[in-house]
Design an enzyme around this catalytic site. Sequence first.
Site, PDB file in Angstrom:
ATOM      1  N   LYS A   1      40.840   9.942  12.900  1.00 46.07           N
ATOM      2  CA  LYS A   1      39.836  10.057  11.851  1.00 46.07           C
ATOM      3  C   LYS A   1      40.045  11.296  10.988  1.00 46.07           C
ATOM      4  O   LYS A   1      39.165  11.675  10.216  1.00 46.07           O
ATOM      5  CB  LYS A   1      38.438  10.072  12.481  1.00 46.07           C
ATOM      6  CG  LYS A   1      38.108   8.803  13.271  1.00 46.07           C
ATOM      7  CD  LYS A   1      36.713   8.869  13.845  1.00 46.07           C
ATOM      8  CE  LYS A   1      36.408   7.651  14.694  1.00 46.07           C
ATOM      9  NZ  LYS A   1      35.042   7.686  15.232  1.00 46.07           N
TER      10      LYS A   1
ATOM     11  N   ARG B   1      26.419   7.531  20.923  1.00 43.84           N
ATOM     12  CA  ARG B   1      26.429   6.533  19.859  1.00 43.84           C
ATOM     13  C   ARG B   1      25.693   5.270  20.321  1.00 43.84           C
ATOM     14  O   ARG B   1      25.512   5.042  21.514  1.00 43.84           O
ATOM     15  CB  ARG B   1      27.870   6.157  19.495  1.00 43.84           C
ATOM     16  CG  ARG B   1      28.710   7.307  18.949  1.00 43.84           C
ATOM     17  CD  ARG B   1      28.290   7.704  17.552  1.00 43.84           C
ATOM     18  NE  ARG B   1      29.138   8.764  17.014  1.00 43.84           N
ATOM     19  CZ  ARG B   1      28.870  10.061  17.097  1.00 43.84           C
ATOM     20  NH1 ARG B   1      27.775  10.471  17.731  1.00 43.84           N
ATOM     21  NH2 ARG B   1      29.696  10.952  16.561  1.00 43.84           N
TER      22      ARG B   1
ATOM     23  N   PRO C   1      32.870   7.057   9.146  1.00 44.69           N
ATOM     24  CA  PRO C   1      34.036   6.220   8.855  1.00 44.69           C
ATOM     25  C   PRO C   1      34.971   6.135  10.064  1.00 44.69           C
ATOM     26  O   PRO C   1      35.186   7.121  10.760  1.00 44.69           O
ATOM     27  CB  PRO C   1      34.698   6.950   7.684  1.00 44.69           C
ATOM     28  CG  PRO C   1      33.586   7.705   7.036  1.00 44.69           C
ATOM     29  CD  PRO C   1      32.687   8.123   8.165  1.00 44.69           C
ATOM     30  N   GLU C   2      35.502   4.940  10.294  1.00 43.66           N
ATOM     31  CA  GLU C   2      36.372   4.744  11.455  1.00 43.66           C
ATOM     32  C   GLU C   2      37.835   4.754  11.022  1.00 43.66           C
ATOM     33  O   GLU C   2      38.158   4.959   9.852  1.00 43.66           O
ATOM     34  CB  GLU C   2      35.986   3.448  12.156  1.00 43.66           C
ATOM     35  CG  GLU C   2      34.512   3.462  12.550  1.00 43.66           C
ATOM     36  CD  GLU C   2      34.162   2.478  13.641  1.00 43.66           C
ATOM     37  OE1 GLU C   2      35.046   2.093  14.415  1.00 43.66           O
ATOM     38  OE2 GLU C   2      32.981   2.101  13.724  1.00 43.66           O
TER      39      GLU C   2
END
Length: 258
Positions: A51, A243, A2-3
């Site tokens: 986050k 990523r 989740p960002e």
Amino acid sequence: MPEGDAVWRTARRLDRALRGDELVGVDLRMGRLPEVELRGRRTIEVVPRGKHILHRIDSGWTLHSHLRMDGSWRVVPTPRVSPRFAAHADIRALVATAEKACAGRKLGMLNLVRTRDEHRLVGHLGPDILGADWDEDEALRRLRANGGRPIGAALLDQRNLAGLGTIWTTEPLFERGVDPWLPVDRLDEGDIRDVLQIAYRMLHDAIGEGRHVPQAYERKGWPCPRCGAKLRIGMIGDAPQARQLTYCPSCQRNPTHG
């Protein structure tokens, strides 16, 4: 993972469920946490920091959580928390008032610290792009200090600015036409500032009424909406923080990757 926008919405949902009300049940099942009685205390607020989620309690303690890849917080009416519900193996934290119960499932991190010591958990973070303390100049300064590091990796590094993940790194770089693998020191200050401002706009649209339709994120093999070339993906950053980012090999300026 989740960002920043998803974490912001989660914190707001928890805040609406818990703020000001007495805690009638607290069950923390992850890690070695201090043995502190939180029942009978009241929630001051639940706020996001990048986050991270900070649940501040009036006894001077903060319950800190991080969702990592698969974590979530679910809010349900307290009467629906049956023994079977509470015993679910995925639940790592259960915090309830008389009316609302918040179940933290598959949380990546869970800590209980004195509120005055929150900096031990989040003090390393750069300016929060969704926070009231957002400082574009400070984020720019931190990014420029990355020298020859790829701009995409620098944007993902929460020490430079907090809240960006693969979506909100991919999309601003694509919109601005900047190659994610271009070294920071090969970008003009104005280019980096443009990327920051685009990211700011996109994230604030995402937590508001606007809805961002991805132009590049997770669209490997799709035609680029600008030039028609097939979009590609590539790994950026060093393990374990590496990523995948999607990019256009044709029209993102100064392509250096593939």
